[in-house]
Design an enzyme around this catalytic site. Structure first.
Site, PDB file in Angstrom:
ATOM      1  N   SER A  54      10.031   3.837   1.660  1.00  0.00           N
ATOM      2  CA  SER A  54       9.135   4.196   2.753  1.00  0.00           C
ATOM      3  C   SER A  54       9.214   3.164   3.872  1.00  0.00           C
ATOM      4  O   SER A  54       8.220   2.795   4.497  1.00  0.00           O
ATOM      5  CB  SER A  54       7.692   4.320   2.247  1.00  0.00           C
ATOM      6  OG  SER A  54       6.924   5.133   3.109  1.00  0.00           O
ATOM      7  N   LYS A 102       6.392  10.925   7.351  1.00  0.00           N
ATOM      8  CA  LYS A 102       7.847  10.736   7.332  1.00  0.00           C
ATOM      9  C   LYS A 102       8.586  12.015   6.912  1.00  0.00           C
ATOM     10  O   LYS A 102       9.787  12.143   7.162  1.00  0.00           O
ATOM     11  CB  LYS A 102       8.220   9.583   6.404  1.00  0.00           C
ATOM     12  CG  LYS A 102       7.819   8.197   6.926  1.00  0.00           C
ATOM     13  CD  LYS A 102       8.249   7.106   5.946  1.00  0.00           C
ATOM     14  CE  LYS A 102       8.057   5.692   6.504  1.00  0.00           C
ATOM     15  NZ  LYS A 102       6.683   5.200   6.396  1.00  0.00           N
ATOM     16  N   SER A 114       2.247   7.729   5.220  1.00  0.00           N
ATOM     17  CA  SER A 114       3.708   7.895   5.251  1.00  0.00           C
ATOM     18  C   SER A 114       4.194   9.294   4.910  1.00  0.00           C
ATOM     19  O   SER A 114       5.393   9.550   4.987  1.00  0.00           O
ATOM     20  CB  SER A 114       4.364   6.885   4.313  1.00  0.00           C
ATOM     21  OG  SER A 114       4.519   5.646   4.960  1.00  0.00           O
TER      22      SER A 114
END
Length: 381
Positions: free
Chosen positions: A133, A78, A75
Site C-alpha cells: 500500500s 487505491k 487506501s
C-alpha cells in the site's frame, strides 16, 4: 379579451427525490435483505457503519447496510487509482525515479521503500501499491501519468463513468484529506471493474514478492528485499482473490474483499467497524453468509454498469440479463504478475469455518457527509 392564466408551480413543493444508484432499497437506512425460505440469518453483531455483499458477475446486491453512506475510504481508494492508471503502462516499462516524485507525501504514509535515482519496472511499482500500500509507489506512477492533479482528475472522471456518485477524490493514495469520501457501494463498483483486468487481479492476489533495493557500494550490485501483502485474509480465507485493505488514523479501517467458491465470485466491502481486526472478521462472516445465501435471497439492488462514452448517468442497473459489462480497458499484458508465492486464491491457507460470526445490522446510521480534518499523524495502508 380573456386569456388562460399561466401555470404556476405550487409554492414550497419539494423536488422529486433523486434516483438511488443501484435501486431505491440501497438508499434506505439500516440492513436490507430479502430472504427466501431456508435463507440463513445475517451474521450477528456487525459493527461496520456501512457494508455491502454483491455478486461480482451479475452485479446483484444480496444484502447491504447503509451502502451509500459517504465515509473516508483510506487506501481502498487505491482500487480506483489502479483501475484508472494501471492500463496505461506496459508492465515491463522501466522508470528512473526522481526526487520530486517521492517528496510531499503525507506524514505517516505507508511506504514500500522507493529510492530516488534508481530504476524500477512498472510491475514492481504496482506490487508496491497492492502489497505494501505504498504511497511512494502511487506518487511515482501518478507522476508518470502526468502528475498528481492530472491523476486525481482522471480518477474522478473514472468514478463518474462508473456511476460512483458518492466518491470525491482529493488524493490518489487515499491519504486523509478534507472532503475525500467514498462509499461501500462505490468501492464495490471500483473493485468489480478492476477485477476484469487480469493484471489488476494478479497483483491484488499476490501474497509476497521481492522488491528492488539499493545498490551495494562495494559490489555495485543491486539488492532486493521481501514485501508481503497487508491483506490479512489473503491466504487464510478459502478462495479469497484479494482486493484492498485500508486504514488511517482519522478514517479507521476499510476493506474490500473478493472470493470465489463453486463458480461464484462475491464482493464484500466493510467500512469503519469498531476495530482494525473486525474489518477482516466481518468481511469473512459476510462472505460466508453470501455463499450460503446466494440462491436463497432476492437481490435488494444492483451494482450498475459503466456508462457508455457520452451517456448521461441514470442510476439504473444495467445488464439485467445477468451478463457482466465488458472490461472498461484492455490490459496491456495478459500475463499474470510474477510473484514468489501462490496467489492465495484457491483455498491454499487454513479454512475459516471458525471465523467468529459477527455482526447483524441494526439501527440506522445517519446519512451525510463526513469531512474530516487532515491530521499530520494520519497513516494510510
Amino acid at each position: 379579451m380573456l386569456t388562460a392564466p399561466a401555470a404556476v408551480a405550487a409554492p414550497h413543493e419539494p423536488p422529486p427525490p433523486a434516483a438511488v444508484v443501484g435501486g431505491d432499497r440501497l438508499g434506505r437506512p439500516g440492513a436490507q435483505v430479502d430472504p427466501l425460505a431456508g435463507a440463513p440469518a445475517l451474521p450477528a453483531d456487525l459493527t461496520g457503519q456501512s457494508w455491502i455483499v454483491s455478486d461480482a458477475t451479475t452485479g446483484d446486491v444480496l444484502a447491504a447496510y447503509n451502502p451509500h453512506l459517504r465515509l473516508p475510504p483510506a487506501s481502498t481508494l487505491k482500487i480506483l487509482f489502479a483501475d484508472t492508471v494501471l492500463p496505461k503502462f506496459d508492465r515491463n516499462t522501466v522508470h528512473k525515479v526522481t526526487d520530486e516524485e517521492i517528496t510531499g507525501l503525507g506524514a505517516g504514509s505507508s511506504l514500500v521503500g522507493i529510492k530516488e535515482n534508481l530504476e524500477y519496472r512498472v510491475e514492481d511499482l504496482w506490487r508496491g501499491v497492492f502489497l505494501s500500500s505504498g504511497n511512494d509507489a502511487v506518487h511515482v506512477l501518478a507522476h508518470m501519468n502526468g502528475g498528481v492533479p492530472q491523476t486525481v482528475a482522471e480518477m474522478q472522471a473514472r468514478a463518474d463513468a462508473l456511476q460512483a456518485r458518492d466518491t470525491k477524490v482529493i488524493s490518489p493514495d487515499g491519504y486523509d484529506m478534507d472532503g475525500q469520501l467514498s462509499s461501500a457501494y462505490d468501492l464495490s463498483l471500483f473493485a468489480r471493474s478492476g477485477l476484469r483486468n487480469p493484471d489488476f487481479r494478479a497483483y491484488c492476489a499476490t501474497r509476497d514478492a521481492q522488491f528492488p533495493g539499493a545498490v551495494d557500494k562495494n559490489t555495485g550490485q543491486r539488492g532486493s528485499f521481501g514485501i508481503a501483502n497487508t491483506d490479512r485474509l489473503l491466504g487464510k480465507y478459502p478462495g479469497l482473490i484479494g482486493v484492498k485493505n485500508g486504514t488511517t488514523t482519522n478514517a479507521g479501517s476499510t476493506f474490500v474483499g473478493a472470493a470465489e467458491r463453486g463458480g461464484r465470485t462475491l464482493l464484500v466491502t466493510v467500512m469503519h467497524p469498531a476495530s482494525y481486526q473486525k474489518v477482516y472478521d466481518e468481511t469473512a462472516a459476510l462472505l460466508d453468509w453470501g455463499f450460503a445465501a446466494a440462491d436463497k435471497v432476492r437481490p435488494v439492488g444492483k451494482l450498475v454498469d459503466e456508462l457508455p462514452p457520452g451517456a448521461a448517468p441514470t442510476g439504473q442497473a444495467g445488464g439485467a440479463d445477468g451478463v457482466p459489462a465488458p472490461p472498461p480497458h484492455p490490459s496491456p499484458s495478459t500475463r499474470p504478475a510474477a510473484a514468489t508465492a501462490p496467489a492465495g486464491g484457491g483455498g491454499d491457507g487454513p479454512g475459516v469455518g471458525g471465523w467468529l460470526a459477527v455482526a447483524a445490522a441494526g439501527g440506522a446510521a445517519g446519512y451525510g457527509v463526513l469531512v474530516l480534518r487532515r491530521r499530520r499523524a494520519a497513516r494510510t495502508d
